[in-house]
Design an enzyme around this catalytic site. Sequence first.
Site, PDB file in Angstrom:
ATOM      1  N   GLU A   1       3.019   6.723   1.417  1.00 42.56           N
ATOM      2  CA  GLU A   1       2.909   5.748   2.491  1.00 42.56           C
ATOM      3  C   GLU A   1       3.841   6.218   3.598  1.00 42.56           C
ATOM      4  OE1 GLU A   1       4.892   2.067   2.008  1.00 42.56           O
ATOM      5  OE2 GLU A   1       3.596   1.033   3.421  1.00 42.56           O
TER       6      GLU A   1
ATOM      7  N   ASP B   1       4.447   4.372  -2.706  1.00 42.70           N
ATOM      8  CA  ASP B   1       4.843   3.270  -1.827  1.00 42.70           C
ATOM      9  C   ASP B   1       6.244   3.486  -1.245  1.00 42.70           C
ATOM     10  OD1 ASP B   1       4.457   0.362  -0.979  1.00 42.70           O
ATOM     11  OD2 ASP B   1       6.386   0.286  -2.008  1.00 42.70           O
TER      12      ASP B   1
ATOM     13  N   HIS C   1      -3.388  -3.565   3.339  1.00 38.51           N
ATOM     14  CA  HIS C   1      -2.854  -4.868   2.935  1.00 38.51           C
ATOM     15  C   HIS C   1      -1.600  -5.269   3.741  1.00 38.51           C
ATOM     16  CE1 HIS C   1      -0.519  -1.812   1.068  1.00 38.51           C
ATOM     17  NE2 HIS C   1       0.410  -2.700   0.750  1.00 38.51           N
ATOM     18  N   ASP C   2      -1.095  -4.374   4.575  1.00 34.74           N
ATOM     19  CA  ASP C   2       0.081  -4.699   5.389  1.00 34.74           C
ATOM     20  C   ASP C   2      -0.294  -4.997   6.831  1.00 34.74           C
ATOM     21  OD1 ASP C   2       1.862  -4.351   3.280  1.00 34.74           O
ATOM     22  OD2 ASP C   2       2.052  -2.198   3.656  1.00 34.74           O
TER      23      ASP C   2
ATOM     24  N   ASP D   1      -8.338 -10.479 -10.597  1.00 33.99           N
ATOM     25  CA  ASP D   1      -7.848  -9.777 -11.784  1.00 33.99           C
ATOM     26  C   ASP D   1      -8.708  -8.561 -12.089  1.00 33.99           C
ATOM     27  OD1 ASP D   1     -10.139 -10.958 -12.974  1.00 33.99           O
ATOM     28  OD2 ASP D   1      -8.978 -12.784 -13.332  1.00 33.99           O
TER      29      ASP D   1
ATOM     30  N   ASP E   1      -1.063   2.854  -7.120  1.00 28.92           N
ATOM     31  CA  ASP E   1       0.060   2.670  -6.214  1.00 28.92           C
ATOM     32  C   ASP E   1       1.336   2.792  -7.055  1.00 28.92           C
ATOM     33  OD1 ASP E   1       1.455   1.788  -3.916  1.00 28.92           O
ATOM     34  OD2 ASP E   1      -0.154   0.378  -3.444  1.00 28.92           O
TER      35      ASP E   1
ATOM     36  N   ASP F   1      -8.163 -18.856 -12.415  1.00 27.21           N
ATOM     37  CA  ASP F   1      -6.776 -19.265 -12.130  1.00 27.21           C
ATOM     38  C   ASP F   1      -6.415 -19.073 -10.657  1.00 27.21           C
ATOM     39  OD1 ASP F   1      -6.534 -16.549 -11.927  1.00 27.21           O
ATOM     40  OD2 ASP F   1      -4.945 -16.312 -13.424  1.00 27.21           O
TER      41      ASP F   1
HETATM   42  C1  GLC Z   1       5.027  -0.976   1.277  1.00 27.06           C
HETATM   43  C2  GLC Z   1       3.850  -1.819   0.861  1.00 27.06           C
HETATM   44  C3  GLC Z   1       4.117  -3.237   1.229  1.00 27.06           C
HETATM   45  C4  GLC Z   1       5.355  -3.677   0.498  1.00 27.06           C
HETATM   46  C5  GLC Z   1       6.530  -2.748   0.769  1.00 27.06           C
HETATM   47  C6  GLC Z   1       7.631  -2.969  -0.198  1.00 27.06           C
HETATM   48  O1  GLC Z   1       5.199  -0.987   2.642  1.00 27.06           O
HETATM   49  O2  GLC Z   1       2.687  -1.327   1.452  1.00 27.06           O
HETATM   50  O3  GLC Z   1       3.059  -4.091   0.938  1.00 27.06           O
HETATM   51  O4  GLC Z   1       5.686  -4.978   0.881  1.00 27.06           O
HETATM   52  O5  GLC Z   1       6.163  -1.395   0.626  1.00 27.06           O
HETATM   53  O6  GLC Z   1       7.244  -2.483  -1.452  1.00 27.06           O
END
Ligand code: GLC
Length: 576
Positions: free
Chosen positions: A282, A228, A348-349, A57, A126, A53
């Site tokens: 984070e 997070d 990922h940011d 996953d 997370d 898709d």
């Molecule tokens: C954290 C995450 C990010 C997300 C943000 C809002 O910074 O790492 O990817 O967009 O929080 O949840």
Amino acid sequence: MNYKTIFCLLIIATMISCNSNNSSGPDSQVDEWWKEEIVYQIYPRSFKDSNGDGVGDLKGIIEKLDYIQSLGVTAVWLNPIYSSPNDDNGYDVSDYRNIMKDFGTMKDFDLLLEGLHERGLKLIMDIVVNHSSDEHKWFKQSRSSRTNPYRDYYHWWPAEKGKPNYRYSLFDEKGEAWKYDKKTDAYYLHYFSQKQPDLNWSNPKLRQEVYDIMKFWAQKGVDGFRLDAFQFAAKDTSFPPFPEGFEKNFINYYAMQEGIHDYLKEMNKEVFSQYKVMSVAEGAGRNFEDAHNLVDAERKELNMAYAFDGVDLAKYEGYDFHRFKKIFTQWDSAFEKKGWISIFLANHDQARMVSRFGNDKAMYREVSAKMLNTFILTMRGTPYCYYGDELGMTNSTFKGIEDFRDIAAINGYKKAKSKGEDMDYFMDKLRFESRDNGRTPMQWNSNNQSGFSTGKPWLPVNTNHKVVNVDQQLNDPFSVLQHFKNLTAMRKNNPGLVHGKYKILTPNHAEIYAYTREHEGKKYLILLNFSESIVKIQLPEIKKIKQTLINNYPIMDHQKDVMVLDAYQATVHLLQ
Ligand code: GLC
């Protein structure tokens, strides 16, 4: 004596050390097991799609468990996998006890956890609880009436009190964190997107709900939590005015506000201390003091700080290498005696680490990726390695705004446009810095869609997957992938690289980052050339080299106390 070290010797030395891959370091550290972990971060949406898709996953990850284990990493951090309408790719949770449909089922999750544990790998979840999705049942209830029992799960400002004081939103297209909601004639707060209303942590009921959710996952057997955006959770709920322009430095106003340490202590008592789980938030607050307060073991809050200073440095305009060294050195010395930090150059940011701190031109991509991985895996702290960085995956090619998927990019574009900003510059910057660069599908092979999916991927595969992919690197003893495996093996076999005292040797050098690590009578020298120039470096430590553990070139030009480092050359040595 002028001599060149033959690469084969290195390979043999590494293979010998790889055989004892499973040693876990000194016993004295058993209760602080998280110090010796090597974390591999997986963005599930982009790792492996098992059903065509176009979205990665859990079954896809299960298919790749042997690959993950073969990397020599010891733990996996999964970005959120809970039910979500995906306004922010899972960071907007609509059910914390369920799995996102795109990602599979709870049965898949249980199998994944089992598969990881069978392989001796840990799982870090997370936890996104500064905010939920506006589609979470709590918010649906909360917005339904002013007297609903869930009303105080979120922050509301009744309209009859006038417009609330300005709050900045990171993702809102107008930058406005208060959203008017007609149904109850009130505004709700969202530091992130409109679909991510902030939870009210001053409400003890909400806090208990969150701890119960965490216990649910801890009882399933997960090994840790990444919190997070949690440094934003505590708020002054009277919402006083902030000085004009505060948004340029919003961290000082949003992070670590009064109450946050009480919440973390409570969470620790309720959850962390009840299970053998590790915890990392984070962000690390506004300064070293904040960071220390978070992770000082005696305070019983979190295990390790995750600070952005280093990774935030590299922009489209470039980055200051002296500052880079200074930041990592300062963070190390601030935590030398107490507390613990995370070491990373990507997540990922962020855009891809090779494109930001290395060099993604074909000629230098591999050596610079190996050099950066050498850095991450030879520093003190727990390393967090981002999926694809073990291959040297790079930034992708985005043209117009329609190529981007990230809400931060899309709403940032609308905001810049409405403010009349220079959109050519905005787009150039976005192409380089966008989070989507770090989210393109994993490059498994050179087939269409890089073996990630048989369908159309949610975000296009980087066109360089024809040359940068797992298959191609698996059988190449000189690949970035093999180098990464050599590094994880080296770290595991040399606890000095985890715990050892760090000392920078070249704070002012324009190209070289050299440091030593020292532990229980063993001393290591790490030499990293962060430039494409060939650089001659003279250091008394070079004369003391006894054994070379890692070299990202087949040869090494070394004479007495002088080493000539080729472009992005990275070497690790044991000293006499
Ligand atoms: C954290 C995450 C990010 C997300 C943000 C809002 O910074 O790492 O990817 O967009 O929080 O949840």
